[in-house]
Design a protein around this motif. Structure first.
Motif, short mmCIF file in Angstrom:
data_model
loop_
_atom_site.label_atom_id
_atom_site.label_comp_id
_atom_site.label_asym_id
_atom_site.label_seq_id
_atom_site.Cartn_x
_atom_site.Cartn_y
_atom_site.Cartn_z
N ALA A 284 0.83 -1.21 0.00
CA ALA A 284 0.00 0.00 0.00
C ALA A 284 0.86 1.26 0.00
CB ALA A 284 -0.93 -0.01 1.21
N THR A 285 1.86 1.32 0.88
CA THR A 285 2.72 2.50 0.91
C THR A 285 3.58 2.60 -0.35
OG1 THR A 285 4.42 1.28 2.14
CG2 THR A 285 2.79 2.50 3.42
N TYR A 286 3.95 1.45 -0.94
CA TYR A 286 4.72 1.46 -2.20
C TYR A 286 3.88 2.08 -3.32
CZ TYR A 286 7.40 -0.26 -6.19
OH TYR A 286 8.12 -0.34 -7.36
N GLN B 159 4.82 5.53 -5.26
CA GLN B 159 5.04 5.57 -6.71
C GLN B 159 4.14 6.61 -7.38
OE1 GLN B 159 7.63 3.90 -8.04
NE2 GLN B 159 7.93 3.35 -5.89
N PHE B 160 2.91 6.71 -6.91
CA PHE B 160 2.01 7.71 -7.49
C PHE B 160 2.49 9.12 -7.16
CE2 PHE B 160 -1.95 8.14 -9.69
CZ PHE B 160 -2.45 9.38 -9.32
N SER C 197 2.85 3.76 -13.57
CA SER C 197 2.77 2.40 -14.11
C SER C 197 3.22 1.36 -13.09
CB SER C 197 3.62 2.29 -15.38
OG SER C 197 3.12 3.15 -16.39
N LEU C 198 4.31 1.64 -12.39
CA LEU C 198 4.78 0.71 -11.36
C LEU C 198 3.75 0.59 -10.22
CD1 LEU C 198 8.61 1.34 -10.91
CD2 LEU C 198 7.49 -0.78 -11.60
N GLY C 199 3.18 1.73 -9.82
CA GLY C 199 2.18 1.70 -8.77
C GLY C 199 0.94 0.92 -9.17
N MET C 200 0.47 1.09 -10.41
CA MET C 200 -0.70 0.35 -10.85
C MET C 200 -0.40 -1.14 -11.02
SD MET C 200 -3.20 2.53 -11.03
CE MET C 200 -2.49 3.10 -9.50
#
Length: 561
Positions: free
Chosen positions: A516-518, A522-523, A529-532
């Motif tokens: 969740a924190t990652y 990232q956002f 893209s990495l977060g999604m």
């Protein structure tokens, strides 16, 4: 002299009640009291007006009004979304399609901040909607407003209210409506004078949960709200705790005011429930009245359901999956711009993202296991809430569900970081597990209690008659009957813990990240893209684990039969 008879069961019950009260006091009661204490005892002096002075003197009264107004509007919109759907699924043949309920639970399994990010990607300038319909620029301007935020949060929360209202409508027998029709009442009059009053108790519980979850939500205000300049209490509390200069005085003052608002809402719901609770299930049985959908009415109901599914599930998940598979965001939606490189980077062994996934799974497994053990003990102690102390334990065990999560986290930080404590859990792995357990304990307690209260006491008496000792009865009679409730509570705790954000942001050690924190980081850093991709992997793993547990449970039931 008569021999003294020792009632072991009574002794065990008393010990259980004392132990439950002790655990609930140090884990829930004391942290909440510390919030009030810290807010009215700043700088070592009593000041009962300090929270109000903080709200009015720091220009935070507008933030409080923002939170309350947001909660009221989300309650209104969720009612408009959930009530027609609940009536259709309870009173028409559409209720035969049970897959609808499964799909409608997807928004609940999706973290709110991920859903809001999906909507942002879809509706922003140059987003997916404008790539398909270039003339939709004016829609984007209308969407990025307060009412767009209300829509996003309502689409996430309306399944709560829908399930409560649908079950309540099903319990209303068709004979009541037929009696109204016999006396000349038309459909609208019968709905207003018969159905609605019988729904008020369940509706009050539903809107209380929706209101509390709305004003306690952090992810959507932190992503969408900050983008439109709409700030609420949770974002301000987080700012005072996590940003320099840290000010616990203001944070606790805001937390105490937010807690007071929730307690007032809980009192109003309790009063409504006491006044409008009716006994609808009797020994004679009942028959639910169903209406046929023909012609335009059937098409209208089907269109309404399809629109709800598209808005609550289709658009957010399309945006999430599309963003996670794009090479370059600026190149738009095209087949030559699709890639799986983000997933390869995400799942590469030893990467920060893999460590975050491992942390989430480890913390969630530990928290859900501890919660199901403690929650089962509480549920067995509560029983059918026949005594005053049992009702007190039941009330305390439900408090984390009626208190904003960020308020509970602030109280836990104050308690476990106090200088007078012989040891501190703050800034440790154990603190994270404890926080998850406290926040999600009500789910386990309620699921296990529901299974336990349905067991006839004659089963235990039969075991005693045939010489069964307490441990034998526990192992061979009680546990097999409450395992479904324990498993449901475990799954619910695990599912929510894997996506928990606000508590993780406040209590995780500096070098630790969860999924969740990652995603949130990232956002914030522009790596959408990495977060999604992380969002897809996290939700996918949770769904697969839940399906696996459901398959094992089904096999157990089949073997038992």
């Amino acid at each position: 002299m008569k021999p003294v008879v020792v009632d072991n069961n009574r002794i065990f019950r008393r010990v259980g009640v004392i132990l439950a009260l002790f655990l609930l006091t140090i884990s829930i009661g004391v942290p909440l009291l510390l919030i009030f204490w810290q807010s009215v005892y700043p700088d070592g002096q009593w000041d009962w007006m300090a929270p109000i002075r903080t709200i009015t003197g720091q220009h935070l009264s507008g933030v409080l009004l923002n939170s309350v107004w947001l909660g009221i509007c989300v309650v209104a919109v969720t009612t408009l979304l959930a009530l027609p759907l609940a009536w259709m699924m309870a009173k028409t043949r559409m209720g035969q399609h049970r897959w609808v309920d499964v799909i409608l639970m997807i928004p609940f399994m999706t973290p709110p901040y991920i859903g809001s990010m999906g909507w942002i990607l879809f509706m922003q300038k140059g987003g997916y909607l404008q790539q398909w319909v270039p003339s939709a620029a004016s829609w984007s301007e209308l969407f990025f407003s307060f009412w767009g935020m209300v829509l996003i949060m309502s689409l996430h929360l309306f399944p709560f209210l829908y399930l409560l209202l649908r079950d309540a409508i099903i319990r209303i027998g068709g004979n009541l409506e037929e009696a109204g029709a016999v006396h000349g009442g038309r459909a609208g009059y019968r709905f207003r004078r018969i159905i609605l009053p019988l729904l008020l108790s369940s509706y009050g519980m539903g809107i209380m949960l929706v209101f509390v979850k709305t004003i306690a939500e952090f992810g959507t205000p932190a992503t969408f709200g900050r983008k439109i300049g709409y700030y609420v209490m949770t974002s301000e509390i987080h700012k005072y705790i996590s940003s320099w200069p840290i000010d616990f005085g203001k944070a606790t003052s805001l937390a105490s005011v937010l807690l007071s608002v929730c307690l007032v809402m809980w009192y109003m719901q309790s009063a409504m429930s006491r006044k409008f609770t009716y006994r609808l299930v009797g020994g004679k049985g009942q028959r639910s009245k169903r209406y046929s959908l023909r012609g335009g009415a059937g098409w209208l109901c089907g269109l309404y359901l399809a629109l709800l599914l598209i808005l609550s599930v289709g658009i957010p998940y399309f945006s999430i999956i599309a963003a996670s598979t794009m090479k370059l965001r600026g190149s738009g939606l095209s087949f030559d711009n699709l890639t799986l490189d983000h997933y390869r980077e995400l799942l590469s062994w030893g990467s920060v993202s893999m460590k975050a996934i491992g942390n989430s799974l480890g913390l969630s497994l530990a928290a859900s296991t501890v919660a199901v053990i403690i929650g089962t003990g509480f549920a067995l102690t509560i029983g059918k809430s026949s005594s005053f102390m049992q009702r007190v334990i039941d009330l305390f065990s439900l408090l984390p569900n009626t208190v904003p999560g960020i308020v509970m986290v602030v109280g836990l930080i104050l308690f476990w970081n106090s200088p007078w404590m012989p040891f501190t859990l703050y800034n440790s792995y154990g603190m994270v597990v404890l926080t998850y357990v406290v926040l999600f304990l009500p789910y386990t307690v309620q699921y296990v209690k529901s299974s336990f209260t349905q067991i006839d006491g004659t089963l235990f008496q039969a075991g005693q008659v045939f010489g069964g000792k307490p441990l034998y009865i526990l192992r061979r009679i009680l546990l097999p009957l409450i395992i479904p409730g324990m498993l449901a509570g475990w799954m619910m705790t695990f599912t929510i813990a894997t996506r928990e954000l606000v508590g993780s942001l406040l209590i995780l050690p500096p070098s630790m990240q969860t999924s969740a924190t990652y995603i949130f980081a990232q956002f914030e850093q522009g790596q959408v893209s990495l977060g999604m991709a992380m969002a897809v992997v996290t939700v996918g793993m949770t769904v697969l684990m839940l399906l696996g547990i459901e398959v094992l449970n089904s096999k157990r039931k089949w073997n038992a039969s």
